[in-house]
Design a protein around this motif. Structure first.
Motif, PDB file in Angstrom:
ATOM      1  N   LEU A 123      39.129  26.489  42.253  1.00 47.11           N
ATOM      2  CA  LEU A 123      38.293  25.430  42.810  1.00 47.11           C
ATOM      3  C   LEU A 123      36.804  25.693  42.578  1.00 47.11           C
ATOM      4  O   LEU A 123      36.039  24.778  42.285  1.00 47.11           O
ATOM      5  CB  LEU A 123      38.573  25.285  44.315  1.00 47.11           C
ATOM      6  N   LYS A 124      36.367  26.955  42.686  1.00 47.72           N
ATOM      7  CA  LYS A 124      34.950  27.277  42.468  1.00 47.72           C
ATOM      8  C   LYS A 124      34.555  27.093  41.008  1.00 47.72           C
ATOM      9  O   LYS A 124      33.372  26.995  40.684  1.00 47.72           O
ATOM     10  CB  LYS A 124      34.660  28.712  42.908  1.00 47.72           C
ATOM     11  N   PRO A 146      28.447  28.986  44.346  1.00 43.43           N
ATOM     12  CA  PRO A 146      28.484  27.518  44.249  1.00 43.43           C
ATOM     13  C   PRO A 146      29.631  27.065  43.359  1.00 43.43           C
ATOM     14  O   PRO A 146      30.099  27.812  42.499  1.00 43.43           O
ATOM     15  CB  PRO A 146      27.124  27.185  43.617  1.00 43.43           C
ATOM     16  N   THR A 147      30.098  25.851  43.561  1.00 44.88           N
ATOM     17  CA  THR A 147      31.152  25.284  42.724  1.00 44.88           C
ATOM     18  C   THR A 147      30.573  24.846  41.387  1.00 44.88           C
ATOM     19  O   THR A 147      29.509  24.220  41.333  1.00 44.88           O
ATOM     20  CB  THR A 147      31.799  24.073  43.424  1.00 44.88           C
ATOM     21  N   GLN A 148      31.264  25.184  40.327  1.00 44.07           N
ATOM     22  CA  GLN A 148      30.818  24.806  38.978  1.00 44.07           C
ATOM     23  C   GLN A 148      31.236  23.354  38.718  1.00 44.07           C
ATOM     24  O   GLN A 148      32.366  23.082  38.341  1.00 44.07           O
ATOM     25  CB  GLN A 148      31.399  25.749  37.936  1.00 44.07           C
ATOM     26  N   SER A 166      23.303  27.191  33.427  1.00 52.88           N
ATOM     27  CA  SER A 166      23.041  27.950  34.658  1.00 52.88           C
ATOM     28  C   SER A 166      24.324  28.569  35.196  1.00 52.88           C
ATOM     29  O   SER A 166      24.301  29.666  35.763  1.00 52.88           O
ATOM     30  CB  SER A 166      22.385  27.054  35.710  1.00 52.88           C
ATOM     31  N   PHE A 167      25.462  27.904  35.015  1.00 57.75           N
ATOM     32  CA  PHE A 167      26.734  28.485  35.466  1.00 57.75           C
ATOM     33  C   PHE A 167      27.155  29.647  34.559  1.00 57.75           C
ATOM     34  O   PHE A 167      27.756  30.627  35.030  1.00 57.75           O
ATOM     35  CB  PHE A 167      27.816  27.421  35.510  1.00 57.75           C
ATOM     36  N   VAL A 195      25.029  31.887  47.633  1.00 56.11           N
ATOM     37  CA  VAL A 195      24.319  31.600  46.383  1.00 56.11           C
ATOM     38  C   VAL A 195      24.345  30.092  46.186  1.00 56.11           C
ATOM     39  O   VAL A 195      25.424  29.489  46.111  1.00 56.11           O
ATOM     40  CB  VAL A 195      24.984  32.302  45.186  1.00 56.11           C
ATOM     41  N   THR A 196      23.173  29.469  46.098  1.00 56.23           N
ATOM     42  CA  THR A 196      23.092  28.012  46.040  1.00 56.23           C
ATOM     43  C   THR A 196      22.662  27.536  44.660  1.00 56.23           C
ATOM     44  O   THR A 196      22.183  28.322  43.824  1.00 56.23           O
ATOM     45  CB  THR A 196      22.079  27.493  47.071  1.00 56.23           C
TER      46      THR A 196
END
Length: 285
Positions: free
Chosen positions: A266-267, A92-94, A56-57, A29-30
């Motif tokens: 971390l994410k 994806p990382t927030q 979006s997050f 998921v990008t």
């Protein structure tokens, strides 16, 4: 204003549902996937001021909760968490935080840590479950059969998402640190799952012991013989600085597990360590 709020809420839900096929596909998921879903749902880009990257997050977390409720994994052993770890690794990382998120310490539970917490909770079909700071519902999205679910959350946008994911749950908006009094007339839970704010309290602002206040309220609320699984700050333990408070809070209960977890957020954009506690409300140590 109400119409604008409802329009934004509808777009929020539509964007989340556009992400569901990607979550189910096994693909990475990008940020592009998030942006495309938001543009399609809101009718324009963040550059036009229709939404923010932080929004979006939040939508991604809502989509995750919907996905996990629709395709639950049976959690019987730690090996069953592997597919959830793979799902977490595809996200994806927030990288963006809002002032509101920082103000209210809105750091949702990573889905793999939530799976581990539920496994340790040993949820039973007759459990009455309470989540005192439910956020977008990620800590309880993988719940198996249970009798009743009560979700408490201060933020109105997150409460609306909870109602979308958990239509059968009781949803309230109390201060999690006062639930023992504000819910005095409600059925007491046999199981509490919680990820409280670590350092902010309603009415206090900055509060180094916010998580402890929430834990105390939850333990008082829990039915005798019940279980509480909590994600707590790394500093909450029997160290020289915290020993007196630690032993006072956990008097007359049994700590079954206290597991230190490093870099599990971390994410979600932070490298903090946390401690995962499993506490039974029976005399012990």
């Amino acid at each position: 204003m109400t119409n604008l709020f409802h329009a934004a809420a509808r777009a929020d839900r539509e964007a989340a549902r556009q992400l569901l096929p990607i979550l189910s596909s096994g693909l990475q998921v990008t940020r592009r996937h998030l942006n495309d879903a938001m543009v399609a749902a809101f009718g324009g880009s963040d550059a036009e001021g229709l939404w923010t990257q932080r929004d979006s997050f939040e939508v991604l977390e809502h989509a995750l909760a919907l996905h996990l409720r629709a395709s639950p994994v049976s959690l019987n052993s730690f090996g069953d968490i592997r597919p959830i770890i793979e799902l977490a690794n595809r996200l994806p990382t927030q990288t963006v935080r809002s002032e509101e998120q920082i103000e209210w310490q809105q750091f949702s539970t990573p889905v793999d840590i939530a799976a581990a917490a539920l496994l340790l909770a040993n949820v039973q079909p007759d459990d009455v479950i309470l989540e005192p700071s439910a956020g977008n519902g990620l800590l309880v999205a993988q719940l198996g059969p249970h009798q009743a679910l009560h979700l408490n959350e201060l933020d109105p946008a997150r409460r609306a998402r909870l109602a979308d994911v958990f239509p059968g749950a009781v949803i309230t908006d109390h201060d999690g640190a006062t639930l023992n009094s504000t819910l005095s007339n409600a059925e007491r839970p046999t199981l509490i799952l919680m990820n409280p704010p670590f350092s902010r309290s309603l009415g206090r602002g900055a509060d180094d012991y916010a998580a402890v206040r929430h834990l105390q309220a939850a333990l008082r609320r829990l039915l005798p013989g019940g279980r509480l699984v909590a994600i707590m700050p790394d500093w909450f333990g029997p160290s020289a600085r915290m020993r007196d408070q630690y032993e006072t809070v956990l008097r007359d209960v049994t700590v079954k597990n206290a597991i230190r977890l490093e870099k599990c957020y971390l994410k979600h954009g932070t490298s903090i360590a946390v401690r995962l506690f499993v506490i039974d409300k029976v005399p012990g140590k």
